[in-house]
Design a protein around this motif. Structure first.
Motif, PDB file in Angstrom:
ATOM      1  N   GLN A 130       0.862  -1.187   0.000  1.00  0.00           N
ATOM      2  CA  GLN A 130       0.000   0.000   0.000  1.00  0.00           C
ATOM      3  C   GLN A 130       0.895   1.232   0.000  1.00  0.00           C
ATOM      4  OE1 GLN A 130      -2.069  -0.849   3.693  1.00  0.00           O
ATOM      5  NE2 GLN A 130      -3.969  -1.151   2.546  1.00  0.00           N
ATOM      6  N   ILE A 131       0.426   2.285  -0.647  1.00  0.00           N
ATOM      7  CA  ILE A 131       1.187   3.536  -0.677  1.00  0.00           C
ATOM      8  C   ILE A 131       1.008   4.246   0.656  1.00  0.00           C
ATOM      9  CG2 ILE A 131       1.403   5.797  -1.761  1.00  0.00           C
ATOM     10  CD1 ILE A 131       0.441   4.438  -4.378  1.00  0.00           C
ATOM     11  N   ILE A 132       2.126   4.516   1.336  1.00  0.00           N
ATOM     12  CA  ILE A 132       2.090   5.215   2.606  1.00  0.00           C
ATOM     13  C   ILE A 132       2.713   6.608   2.523  1.00  0.00           C
ATOM     14  CG2 ILE A 132       1.993   3.113   3.984  1.00  0.00           C
ATOM     15  CD1 ILE A 132       5.006   3.478   4.542  1.00  0.00           C
ATOM     16  N   GLY A 133       3.306   6.915   1.384  1.00  0.00           N
ATOM     17  CA  GLY A 133       3.884   8.223   1.173  1.00  0.00           C
ATOM     18  C   GLY A 133       4.074   8.452  -0.315  1.00  0.00           C
ATOM     19  N   LEU A 134       3.802   9.666  -0.761  1.00  0.00           N
ATOM     20  CA  LEU A 134       3.914   9.985  -2.187  1.00  0.00           C
ATOM     21  C   LEU A 134       4.225  11.460  -2.308  1.00  0.00           C
ATOM     22  CD1 LEU A 134       3.442   9.408  -5.233  1.00  0.00           C
ATOM     23  CD2 LEU A 134       1.020   9.797  -4.820  1.00  0.00           C
ATOM     24  N   PHE A 135       5.358  11.757  -2.917  1.00  0.00           N
ATOM     25  CA  PHE A 135       5.644  13.160  -3.187  1.00  0.00           C
ATOM     26  C   PHE A 135       6.549  13.274  -4.404  1.00  0.00           C
ATOM     27  CE2 PHE A 135       8.460  11.670   0.117  1.00  0.00           C
ATOM     28  CZ  PHE A 135       9.706  12.170  -0.195  1.00  0.00           C
ATOM     29  N   MET A 136       6.620  14.486  -4.898  1.00  0.00           N
ATOM     30  CA  MET A 136       7.425  14.748  -6.098  1.00  0.00           C
ATOM     31  C   MET A 136       8.146  16.061  -5.920  1.00  0.00           C
ATOM     32  SD  MET A 136       4.322  15.589  -8.668  1.00  0.00           S
ATOM     33  CE  MET A 136       3.236  16.958  -8.339  1.00  0.00           C
ATOM     34  N   LYS A 137       9.267  16.150  -6.605  1.00  0.00           N
ATOM     35  CA  LYS A 137      10.011  17.409  -6.589  1.00  0.00           C
ATOM     36  C   LYS A 137      10.583  17.665  -7.944  1.00  0.00           C
ATOM     37  CE  LYS A 137      14.396  15.563  -5.047  1.00  0.00           C
ATOM     38  NZ  LYS A 137      15.550  15.704  -4.269  1.00  0.00           N
TER      39      LYS A 137
END
Length: 137
Positions: A130-137
């Motif tokens: 399961q996705i527990i963190g998602l970010f982009m830069k």
């Protein structure tokens, strides 16, 4: 947007804190790393085609509660502003173990190239994928 940024900063903070406070990272076998890089690329493709809402069923309960519709809309605009998706760049994945809780999770990073620039997606998974963190830069 504020909640998404807050969640992203918290996850980034956890990763950075973990790395600086003796949180163990553990390399994966090549096949396992490929599994998570491929999974991340598939999830990024869904984001590119349908927006962040397309991943809702893949989020852990905590992520579902943290992701507000308004933050997803604003984040989707960032991707639209980057233009058409061109290709994936480098990617990788490692295991991290939080020594204070003994929780193990996966951190996957994938470079994504668009016609108007690049984004680096970092997607964290629990051991149930399961996705527990998602970010982009």
């Amino acid at each position: 947007m504020k909640k998404f940024l807050l969640v992203s900063l918290l996850v980034l903070g956890l990763v950075l804190t973990a790395c600086s406070n003796g949180q163990a990272s553990e390399e994966m076998e090549a096949a396992e790393e490929e599994k998570y890089v491929t999974m991340s690329k598939e999830n990024i493709q869904l984001i590119n085609e349908q927006g962040f809402e397309a991943l809702e069923d893949l989020y852990s309960q905590e992520m579902k509660e943290a992701m507000a519709a308004s933050s997803m809309e604003e984040t989707n605009r960032i991707i639209v502003d980057k233009g058409a998706f061109k290709e994936f760049g480098q990617g990788g994945a490692v295991y991290f173990t939080d020594e204070s809780t003994s929780n193990k999770y996966i951190v996957s990073q994938v470079e994504t190239i668009y016609e108007n620039g690049k984004l680096i997606f970092t997607i964290n998974y629990n051991l149930d994928d399961q996705i527990i963190g998602l970010f982009m830069k």
